[in-house]
Scaffold this active site. Structure first.
Site, short mmCIF file in Angstrom:
data_model
loop_
_atom_site.label_atom_id
_atom_site.label_comp_id
_atom_site.label_asym_id
_atom_site.label_seq_id
_atom_site.Cartn_x
_atom_site.Cartn_y
_atom_site.Cartn_z
N TYR A 1 0.85 -1.18 0.00
CA TYR A 1 0.00 0.00 0.00
C TYR A 1 0.89 1.24 0.00
O TYR A 1 2.11 1.12 0.17
CB TYR A 1 -0.89 0.01 1.24
CG TYR A 1 -0.10 -0.18 2.52
CD1 TYR A 1 0.56 0.89 3.11
CD2 TYR A 1 0.04 -1.43 3.10
CE1 TYR A 1 1.32 0.73 4.25
CE2 TYR A 1 0.81 -1.62 4.25
CZ TYR A 1 1.44 -0.53 4.81
OH TYR A 1 2.21 -0.69 5.94
N SER B 1 6.85 2.59 12.32
CA SER B 1 7.12 1.35 11.58
C SER B 1 6.13 1.16 10.45
O SER B 1 5.12 1.84 10.37
CB SER B 1 7.08 0.16 12.53
OG SER B 1 5.84 -0.49 12.42
N LYS B 2 6.47 0.19 9.60
CA LYS B 2 5.59 -0.09 8.48
C LYS B 2 4.43 -0.94 8.95
O LYS B 2 3.39 -0.99 8.33
CB LYS B 2 6.35 -0.85 7.40
CG LYS B 2 7.31 0.05 6.70
CD LYS B 2 7.68 -0.46 5.34
CE LYS B 2 8.56 0.59 4.72
NZ LYS B 2 9.39 0.22 3.67
N ARG B 3 4.67 -1.66 10.01
CA ARG B 3 3.66 -2.61 10.44
C ARG B 3 2.61 -2.00 11.35
O ARG B 3 1.46 -2.40 11.33
CB ARG B 3 4.30 -3.81 11.12
CG ARG B 3 4.77 -4.84 10.11
CD ARG B 3 5.74 -5.81 10.72
NE ARG B 3 6.99 -5.16 11.01
CZ ARG B 3 7.94 -4.94 10.11
NH1 ARG B 3 7.75 -5.32 8.87
NH2 ARG B 3 9.06 -4.34 10.42
N VAL C 1 -0.71 3.49 9.00
CA VAL C 1 0.33 4.13 8.20
C VAL C 1 0.03 4.06 6.71
O VAL C 1 0.76 4.62 5.92
CB VAL C 1 1.75 3.57 8.47
CG1 VAL C 1 2.25 4.01 9.82
CG2 VAL C 1 1.77 2.07 8.32
#
Ligand code: GLU
Length: 506
Positions: free
Chosen positions: A15, A272-274, A278
């Site tokens: 994404y 973070s990406k997780r 985000v």
């Protein structure tokens, strides 16, 4: 002056991350401000991280945000206004340019890597994964940074190389990194950056699956696509000396670099990406306005400086004011409260039509709305609700939540109707007065201003005595907008009915 060309080069791993949107935005602003070109390149050479459908999502989010690129990957159909967000359209090739998709350019990278081998700037490496793994383990044990030991450069003869190639022995191509040299560059945001080449591994340029690594593909493409400025996140800073070495090996001029600051959580840890929240899509789905998201994202690491306290910027203002030199070095705190505030500012300025259009899809997801009577679902009624709500609304997914009484009947307890220590009789009288005053206002004069004027006149200096019981009778809530606003939205009949309903408690 050279024509400025900048790129947004995301990897399709799921994404569009909010940090990616900021990178895209800064590139876009820089291009627009300087009459340059902004292009999109999909960096999909890491097949393990590739996620089906993510290119479409990336493009949808970019187009939704209004970051139209001049070259690169195009979409079929018109999605310019972001209305087709739900059905991601197919990608098609159009015009002289694009699509800039790295997986479609594999032969090219191979050709350039082989060129470097011929120039003795790179070399074939036939080491098997097991050997590399052992080497890594040993180095880790010896507390050394894991690095390739240049075995294939130093110990494999020309004849062996040719034999290995002939027998289709799997190989990678590695960059020959010089030893003990200072690799430096001037970053447009961070200033002078330098690193000793001894800390740089002999980078793999072509992997054993024939795909290029990010480093090679990025440098080859930035050269061929005539990128003048590479504006990207600070996490790519350690890659830049490797890229400088590659430009040097090819004999190409490197673009200028600008590394934009990391995004941090409010506790200053790296965003973070997780962690949830985000993905730009999440914000779209929560009903944030694109103008507000762009405004918010622009301020993550930049402001116009010179003592400016301006916080609300339109896209045009951003284009006018954006300067790389004003981008901060320090990490930028990602503060959702600020986003809510900015979004609220945009909502406050919206006219009824825009409010209605944005809010309707969110109303339709709420039980209190779907179960409401027909007269509370029509456009006119909703526009009134929104005119009142917009003063306090942070995002469209919150519509109606704080003011469910606009859609549901109110059942309030007698005690709640009491203002301070007034007696039952006084509460009852107060409600009767409101009922009478409001009955005298004709439907056509039922405006917020009139309601306010008439009720205040009747209240005299005892405002609480009159307005509190009325407000609670209408809303059943401890907190709500003023009784004038609520009565105005509910309309004359419903207002009267709710007052009568409260009076039945006495
Ligand atoms: N493909 C890299 C990414 O995913 C791009 C880094 C760069 O801009 O060079 O962000």
């Amino acid at each position: 002056m050279e024509k400025i060309r900048v790129r947004f080069a995301p990897s399709p791993t799921g994404y569009l991350h909010i940090g990616g949107l900021r990178t895209a935005l800064y590139n876009y602003l820089f291009a627009k401000k300087n009459g340059g070109t902004f292009f999109l390149r999909i960096e999909d050479t890491d097949r393990k991280r590739y996620v089906e459908g993510s290119v479409e999502k990336l493009i949808q989010s970019l187009v939704w945000a209004g970051l139209k690129y001049d070259e690169g990957v195009y979409l079929k159909g018109s999605v310019a206004d972001g209305k087709e967000l739900k059905n991601y359209p197919a990608i098609v090739e159009v015009g002289d340019h694009g699509p800039y998709v790295q997986s479609e350019r594999l032969d090219l990278y191979k050709k350039y890597a082989e060129e470097l081998v011929a120039k003795k700037m790179a070399y074939y490496c036939f080491c098997e994964p097991e050997r590399l793994e052992k080497l890594r383990e040993q180095q880790t044990k010896d507390k050394q940074a894991p690095m390739y030991d240049k075995y294939c450069l130093l110990s494999v003869s020309e004849a062996e190389i040719n034999k290995n190639l002939k027998t289709n022995c799997p190989y990678t191509i590695r960059l020959k990194v010089p030893s003990d040299e200072v690799i430096g560059f001037d970053d447009l945001i961070r200033g002078k950056v330098s690193i000793n080449s001894n800390t740089i591994d002999d980078q793999v340029l072509i992997k054993s699956d024939g795909f290029p690594t990010y480093h090679l593909a990025s440098v080859v493409d930035d050269h061929l696509m005539e990128t003048t400025h590479v504006i990207r996140g600070e996490e790519w800073l350690p890659s830049t000396p490797k890229h400088i070495l590659l430009y040097r090996a090819f004999g190409w001029q490197a673009p200028q670099f600008a590394h934009i600051p990391l995004l941090l959580n409010p506790d200053k840890s790296k965003l973070s990406k997780r962690q949830g929240d985000v993905a730009v899509e999440d914000y779209i789905n929560k009903g944030y306005l694109k103008e507000a998201i762009i405004n918010f994202v622009a301020l993550l690491g930049w402001n116009p400086g010179e003592g400016s306290t301006q916080e609300i910027f339109s896209m045009d203002e951003l284009v006018e004011k954006f300067e790389l030199a004003k981008v901060h070095k320090a990490g930028a705190v990602f503060d959702l409260k600020k986003l809510d505030w900015i979004n609220g500012q945009y909502i406050k300025k919206m006219a009824a039509d825009g409010l209605y259009e944005n809010a309707l899809p969110f109303f339709e997801k709420k039980d209190f709305f779907t179960q409401a009577s027909v007269d509370k679902k029509n456009e006119e009624y909703l526009k009134k609700v929104l005119t009142v709500e917009k003063e306090r609304l942070a995002k469209f997914s919150d519509v109606g939540e704080e003011n469910r009484f606009f859609f549901q009947n109110t059942v309030c307890e007698k005690e709640m109707l009491r203002w301070k220590k007034i007696t039952d009789e006084e509460v009852q009288k107060s409600l009767e007065t409101s009922q009478k005053v409001l009955a005298e206002i004709a439907e056509k004069d039922w405006t917020k201003e009139n309601l306010e004027a008439k009720l205040l006149e009747a209240a005299g200096d005892k405002r609480g005595d009159l307005l509190w019981p009325l407000r609670v009778a209408l809303t059943g809530a401890q907190k709500s907008p003023s009784p004038f606003e609520v009565a105005w939205v509910l309309g004359k009949n419903e207002t009267s009915r709710r007052i009568s309903q409260a009076l039945k408690l006495f």
